[in-house]
Design a protein around this motif. Structure first.
Motif, PDB file in Angstrom:
ATOM      1  N   ALA A 181       0.818  -1.203   0.000  1.00  0.00           N
ATOM      2  CA  ALA A 181       0.000   0.000   0.000  1.00  0.00           C
ATOM      3  C   ALA A 181       0.860   1.264   0.000  1.00  0.00           C
ATOM      4  CB  ALA A 181      -0.925   0.004   1.217  1.00  0.00           C
ATOM      5  N   SER A 182       2.000   1.219   0.674  1.00  0.00           N
ATOM      6  CA  SER A 182       2.902   2.362   0.722  1.00  0.00           C
ATOM      7  C   SER A 182       4.306   1.885   1.077  1.00  0.00           C
ATOM      8  CB  SER A 182       2.435   3.382   1.767  1.00  0.00           C
ATOM      9  OG  SER A 182       2.584   2.850   3.068  1.00  0.00           O
ATOM     10  N   ILE A 183       5.294   2.696   0.763  1.00  0.00           N
ATOM     11  CA  ILE A 183       6.685   2.341   1.067  1.00  0.00           C
ATOM     12  C   ILE A 183       6.868   2.132   2.566  1.00  0.00           C
ATOM     13  CG2 ILE A 183       9.068   3.195   1.030  1.00  0.00           C
ATOM     14  CD1 ILE A 183       8.117   2.292  -1.684  1.00  0.00           C
ATOM     15  N   SER A 184       6.227   2.960   3.380  1.00  0.00           N
ATOM     16  CA  SER A 184       6.381   2.843   4.836  1.00  0.00           C
ATOM     17  C   SER A 184       5.765   1.551   5.383  1.00  0.00           C
ATOM     18  CB  SER A 184       5.774   4.055   5.545  1.00  0.00           C
ATOM     19  OG  SER A 184       4.385   4.129   5.280  1.00  0.00           O
ATOM     20  N   ALA A 185       4.886   0.912   4.618  1.00  0.00           N
ATOM     21  CA  ALA A 185       4.234  -0.325   5.068  1.00  0.00           C
ATOM     22  C   ALA A 185       5.027  -1.578   4.697  1.00  0.00           C
ATOM     23  CB  ALA A 185       2.827  -0.412   4.474  1.00  0.00           C
ATOM     24  N   THR A 186       6.135  -1.401   3.995  1.00  0.00           N
ATOM     25  CA  THR A 186       6.909  -2.564   3.569  1.00  0.00           C
ATOM     26  C   THR A 186       7.888  -2.997   4.654  1.00  0.00           C
ATOM     27  OG1 THR A 186       8.666  -1.232   2.587  1.00  0.00           O
ATOM     28  CG2 THR A 186       6.824  -1.857   1.154  1.00  0.00           C
ATOM     29  N   ALA A 187       8.257  -4.260   4.616  1.00  0.00           N
ATOM     30  CA  ALA A 187       9.257  -4.779   5.548  1.00  0.00           C
ATOM     31  C   ALA A 187      10.642  -4.409   5.018  1.00  0.00           C
ATOM     32  CB  ALA A 187       9.129  -6.292   5.670  1.00  0.00           C
ATOM     33  N   ARG A 188      11.488  -3.907   5.896  1.00  0.00           N
ATOM     34  CA  ARG A 188      12.848  -3.545   5.508  1.00  0.00           C
ATOM     35  C   ARG A 188      13.756  -4.766   5.575  1.00  0.00           C
ATOM     36  NH1 ARG A 188      13.804   0.997   2.947  1.00  0.00           N
ATOM     37  NH2 ARG A 188      15.935   0.806   3.644  1.00  0.00           N
ATOM     38  N   LEU A 189      14.731  -4.797   4.689  1.00  0.00           N
ATOM     39  CA  LEU A 189      15.728  -5.856   4.690  1.00  0.00           C
ATOM     40  C   LEU A 189      17.086  -5.257   5.018  1.00  0.00           C
ATOM     41  CD1 LEU A 189      14.599  -7.698   1.446  1.00  0.00           C
ATOM     42  CD2 LEU A 189      14.160  -8.379   3.792  1.00  0.00           C
ATOM     43  N   ALA A 190      17.954  -6.084   5.588  1.00  0.00           N
ATOM     44  CA  ALA A 190      19.304  -5.654   5.917  1.00  0.00           C
ATOM     45  C   ALA A 190      20.285  -6.435   5.058  1.00  0.00           C
ATOM     46  CB  ALA A 190      19.591  -5.899   7.395  1.00  0.00           C
ATOM     47  N   LEU A 191      21.290  -5.741   4.548  1.00  0.00           N
ATOM     48  CA  LEU A 191      22.322  -6.381   3.751  1.00  0.00           C
ATOM     49  C   LEU A 191      23.202  -7.216   4.666  1.00  0.00           C
ATOM     50  CD1 LEU A 191      23.764  -6.716   1.024  1.00  0.00           C
ATOM     51  CD2 LEU A 191      25.106  -4.690   1.597  1.00  0.00           C
ATOM     52  N   ASN A 192      23.278  -8.506   4.393  1.00  0.00           N
ATOM     53  CA  ASN A 192      24.078  -9.424   5.181  1.00  0.00           C
ATOM     54  C   ASN A 192      25.440  -9.657   4.527  1.00  0.00           C
ATOM     55  OD1 ASN A 192      24.525 -11.265   7.347  1.00  0.00           O
ATOM     56  ND2 ASN A 192      24.099 -12.943   5.951  1.00  0.00           N
ATOM     57  N   ARG A 193      25.437  -9.823   3.201  1.00  0.00           N
ATOM     58  CA  ARG A 193      26.681 -10.069   2.477  1.00  0.00           C
ATOM     59  C   ARG A 193      26.480  -9.713   1.013  1.00  0.00           C
ATOM     60  NH1 ARG A 193      27.695 -15.560   3.359  1.00  0.00           N
ATOM     61  NH2 ARG A 193      27.414 -16.200   1.224  1.00  0.00           N
ATOM     62  N   LEU A 194      27.530  -9.255   0.392  1.00  0.00           N
ATOM     63  CA  LEU A 194      27.505  -8.888  -1.022  1.00  0.00           C
ATOM     64  C   LEU A 194      28.773  -9.445  -1.643  1.00  0.00           C
ATOM     65  CD1 LEU A 194      26.135  -7.066  -3.230  1.00  0.00           C
ATOM     66  CD2 LEU A 194      27.623  -5.243  -2.435  1.00  0.00           C
ATOM     67  N   GLU A 195      28.634 -10.136  -2.780  1.00  0.00           N
ATOM     68  CA  GLU A 195      29.825 -10.699  -3.414  1.00  0.00           C
ATOM     69  C   GLU A 195      29.660 -10.740  -4.930  1.00  0.00           C
ATOM     70  OE1 GLU A 195      29.892 -15.295  -2.972  1.00  0.00           O
ATOM     71  OE2 GLU A 195      28.722 -14.566  -1.257  1.00  0.00           O
ATOM     72  N   ARG A 196      30.775 -10.729  -5.597  1.00  0.00           N
ATOM     73  CA  ARG A 196      30.778 -10.871  -7.051  1.00  0.00           C
ATOM     74  C   ARG A 196      30.942 -12.354  -7.364  1.00  0.00           C
ATOM     75  NH1 ARG A 196      34.607  -7.363 -11.058  1.00  0.00           N
ATOM     76  NH2 ARG A 196      33.740  -8.160 -12.998  1.00  0.00           N
ATOM     77  N   VAL A 197      30.151 -12.853  -8.290  1.00  0.00           N
ATOM     78  CA  VAL A 197      30.225 -14.260  -8.676  1.00  0.00           C
ATOM     79  C   VAL A 197      31.493 -14.450  -9.503  1.00  0.00           C
ATOM     80  CG1 VAL A 197      29.076 -16.134  -9.903  1.00  0.00           C
ATOM     81  CG2 VAL A 197      27.710 -14.460  -8.626  1.00  0.00           C
ATOM     82  N   ALA A 198      32.331 -15.375  -9.080  1.00  0.00           N
ATOM     83  CA  ALA A 198      33.631 -15.588  -9.707  1.00  0.00           C
ATOM     84  C   ALA A 198      33.513 -15.793 -11.216  1.00  0.00           C
ATOM     85  CB  ALA A 198      34.333 -16.789  -9.070  1.00  0.00           C
ATOM     86  N   GLY A 199      34.338 -15.079 -11.954  1.00  0.00           N
ATOM     87  CA  GLY A 199      34.392 -15.241 -13.405  1.00  0.00           C
ATOM     88  C   GLY A 199      33.298 -14.520 -14.162  1.00  0.00           C
ATOM     89  N   THR A 200      32.461 -13.739 -13.443  1.00  0.00           N
ATOM     90  CA  THR A 200      31.356 -13.025 -14.099  1.00  0.00           C
ATOM     91  C   THR A 200      31.275 -11.605 -13.553  1.00  0.00           C
ATOM     92  OG1 THR A 200      29.606 -13.469 -12.481  1.00  0.00           O
ATOM     93  CG2 THR A 200      30.042 -15.202 -14.089  1.00  0.00           C
ATOM     94  N   ASP A 201      30.360 -10.839 -14.105  1.00  0.00           N
ATOM     95  CA  ASP A 201      30.040  -9.520 -13.563  1.00  0.00           C
ATOM     96  C   ASP A 201      28.768  -9.574 -12.720  1.00  0.00           C
ATOM     97  OD1 ASP A 201      32.227  -8.143 -14.635  1.00  0.00           O
ATOM     98  OD2 ASP A 201      31.212  -7.871 -16.559  1.00  0.00           O
ATOM     99  N   ASP A 202      28.256 -10.783 -12.465  1.00  0.00           N
ATOM    100  CA  ASP A 202      27.047 -10.952 -11.660  1.00  0.00           C
ATOM    101  C   ASP A 202      27.341 -10.661 -10.191  1.00  0.00           C
ATOM    102  OD1 ASP A 202      26.000 -11.794 -14.043  1.00  0.00           O
ATOM    103  OD2 ASP A 202      25.717 -13.872 -13.435  1.00  0.00           O
ATOM    104  N   ILE A 203      26.327 -10.210  -9.484  1.00  0.00           N
ATOM    105  CA  ILE A 203      26.444  -9.891  -8.063  1.00  0.00           C
ATOM    106  C   ILE A 203      25.473 -10.767  -7.287  1.00  0.00           C
ATOM    107  CG2 ILE A 203      26.142  -8.097  -6.321  1.00  0.00           C
ATOM    108  CD1 ILE A 203      26.778  -6.072  -8.549  1.00  0.00           C
ATOM    109  N   LEU A 204      25.946 -11.307  -6.182  1.00  0.00           N
ATOM    110  CA  LEU A 204      25.136 -12.132  -5.303  1.00  0.00           C
ATOM    111  C   LEU A 204      24.894 -11.344  -4.016  1.00  0.00           C
ATOM    112  CD1 LEU A 204      23.869 -14.923  -4.808  1.00  0.00           C
ATOM    113  CD2 LEU A 204      26.082 -15.687  -3.980  1.00  0.00           C
ATOM    114  N   VAL A 205      23.612 -11.109  -3.707  1.00  0.00           N
ATOM    115  CA  VAL A 205      23.237 -10.294  -2.551  1.00  0.00           C
ATOM    116  C   VAL A 205      22.520 -11.179  -1.528  1.00  0.00           C
ATOM    117  CG1 VAL A 205      21.915  -8.279  -1.804  1.00  0.00           C
ATOM    118  CG2 VAL A 205      22.963  -8.304  -4.068  1.00  0.00           C
ATOM    119  N   HIS A 206      23.006 -11.172  -0.299  1.00  0.00           N
ATOM    120  CA  HIS A 206      22.384 -11.912   0.804  1.00  0.00           C
ATOM    121  C   HIS A 206      21.664 -10.896   1.683  1.00  0.00           C
ATOM    122  CE1 HIS A 206      24.657 -15.791   0.347  1.00  0.00           C
ATOM    123  NE2 HIS A 206      25.409 -14.979  -0.369  1.00  0.00           N
TER     124      HIS A 206
END
Length: 107
Positions: free
Chosen positions: A77-102
Protein backbone atom coordinates in the motif's frame (compact mmCIF):
# COMPACT_ATOMS: atom_id res chain seq x y z
CA UNK A 1 16.06 -46.99 0.60
CA UNK A 2 17.27 -43.65 -0.80
CA UNK A 3 16.12 -41.71 2.26
CA UNK A 4 13.39 -39.84 0.41
CA UNK A 5 10.07 -39.08 2.07
CA UNK A 6 6.97 -37.74 0.38
CA UNK A 7 4.71 -35.64 2.56
CA UNK A 8 1.12 -35.16 1.41
CA UNK A 9 -0.55 -31.91 2.47
CA UNK A 10 -4.17 -30.95 2.40
CA UNK A 11 -4.81 -27.73 0.53
CA UNK A 12 -7.40 -25.85 -1.40
CA UNK A 13 -6.95 -26.11 -5.15
CA UNK A 14 -3.33 -26.07 -6.25
CA UNK A 15 -1.95 -24.07 -3.28
CA UNK A 16 -0.57 -25.30 0.02
CA UNK A 17 -0.44 -23.49 3.33
CA UNK A 18 3.25 -22.60 3.62
CA UNK A 19 3.28 -22.12 7.40
CA UNK A 20 1.73 -25.56 7.88
CA UNK A 21 4.29 -27.14 5.52
CA UNK A 22 7.22 -25.52 7.33
CA UNK A 23 5.81 -26.51 10.74
CA UNK A 24 5.48 -30.09 9.53
CA UNK A 25 9.10 -30.10 8.35
CA UNK A 26 10.18 -28.62 11.69
CA UNK A 27 8.33 -31.38 13.54
CA UNK A 28 10.44 -33.86 11.54
CA UNK A 29 13.64 -32.15 12.72
CA UNK A 30 14.27 -30.20 9.53
CA UNK A 31 15.53 -26.77 10.57
CA UNK A 32 16.73 -25.41 7.24
CA UNK A 33 15.03 -25.32 3.84
CA UNK A 34 16.53 -24.01 0.60
CA UNK A 35 13.83 -22.69 -1.72
CA UNK A 36 14.58 -21.86 -5.34
CA UNK A 37 11.33 -20.20 -6.20
CA UNK A 38 9.43 -18.55 -8.95
CA UNK A 39 7.60 -15.24 -8.50
CA UNK A 40 4.44 -16.67 -6.88
CA UNK A 41 6.22 -18.67 -4.19
CA UNK A 42 8.73 -15.86 -3.58
CA UNK A 43 5.97 -13.30 -3.00
CA UNK A 44 4.09 -15.72 -0.72
CA UNK A 45 7.19 -16.28 1.43
CA UNK A 46 7.75 -12.52 1.64
CA UNK A 47 4.11 -11.67 2.44
CA UNK A 48 4.00 -14.29 5.20
CA UNK A 49 7.49 -13.40 6.48
CA UNK A 50 8.62 -17.02 6.19
CA UNK A 51 12.30 -16.53 5.40
CA UNK A 52 15.46 -15.91 7.40
CA UNK A 53 17.64 -15.02 4.45
CA UNK A 54 17.05 -14.14 0.82
CA UNK A 55 19.78 -14.61 -1.77
CA UNK A 56 19.37 -12.73 -5.03
CA UNK A 57 21.53 -12.84 -8.15
CA UNK A 58 21.82 -9.65 -10.17
CA UNK A 59 23.24 -9.74 -13.71
CA UNK A 60 24.31 -6.60 -15.56
CA UNK A 61 21.68 -6.95 -18.30
CA UNK A 62 18.44 -5.18 -19.21
CA UNK A 63 15.34 -7.34 -19.65
CA UNK A 64 12.65 -4.68 -19.77
CA UNK A 65 9.15 -4.60 -18.33
CA UNK A 66 7.98 -7.49 -20.51
CA UNK A 67 10.36 -9.95 -18.79
CA UNK A 68 9.15 -12.37 -16.11
CA UNK A 69 9.55 -10.87 -12.64
CA UNK A 70 11.45 -12.65 -9.88
CA UNK A 71 8.91 -11.63 -7.23
CA UNK A 72 5.17 -11.52 -7.81
CA UNK A 73 2.65 -8.98 -6.48
CA UNK A 74 3.13 -8.00 -2.83
CA UNK A 75 0.07 -5.73 -2.52
CA UNK A 76 2.18 -2.94 -1.01
CA UNK A 77 0.00 0.00 0.00
CA UNK A 78 2.90 2.36 0.72
CA UNK A 79 6.69 2.34 1.07
CA UNK A 80 6.38 2.84 4.84
CA UNK A 81 4.23 -0.32 5.07
CA UNK A 82 6.91 -2.56 3.57
CA UNK A 83 9.26 -4.78 5.55
CA UNK A 84 12.85 -3.55 5.51
CA UNK A 85 15.73 -5.86 4.69
CA UNK A 86 19.30 -5.65 5.92
CA UNK A 87 22.32 -6.38 3.75
CA UNK A 88 24.08 -9.42 5.18
CA UNK A 89 26.68 -10.07 2.48
CA UNK A 90 27.51 -8.89 -1.02
CA UNK A 91 29.82 -10.70 -3.41
CA UNK A 92 30.78 -10.87 -7.05
CA UNK A 93 30.23 -14.26 -8.68
CA UNK A 94 33.63 -15.59 -9.71
CA UNK A 95 34.39 -15.24 -13.41
CA UNK A 96 31.36 -13.03 -14.10
CA UNK A 97 30.04 -9.52 -13.56
CA UNK A 98 27.05 -10.95 -11.66
CA UNK A 99 26.44 -9.89 -8.06
CA UNK A 100 25.14 -12.13 -5.30
CA UNK A 101 23.24 -10.29 -2.55
CA UNK A 102 22.38 -11.91 0.80
CA UNK A 103 19.55 -10.11 2.62
CA UNK A 104 17.94 -10.72 6.01
CA UNK A 105 14.85 -9.15 7.55
CA UNK A 106 15.88 -5.98 9.40
CA UNK A 107 15.30 -5.98 13.15
Amino acid sequence: ERGISIIALDGEGEWIELKMALNLLGARGIASVLVESGPILASSLIKENLFDEMVIFYAPIFLGSDAMTSIGPLDVASISATARLALNRLERVAGTDDILVHLRPAD
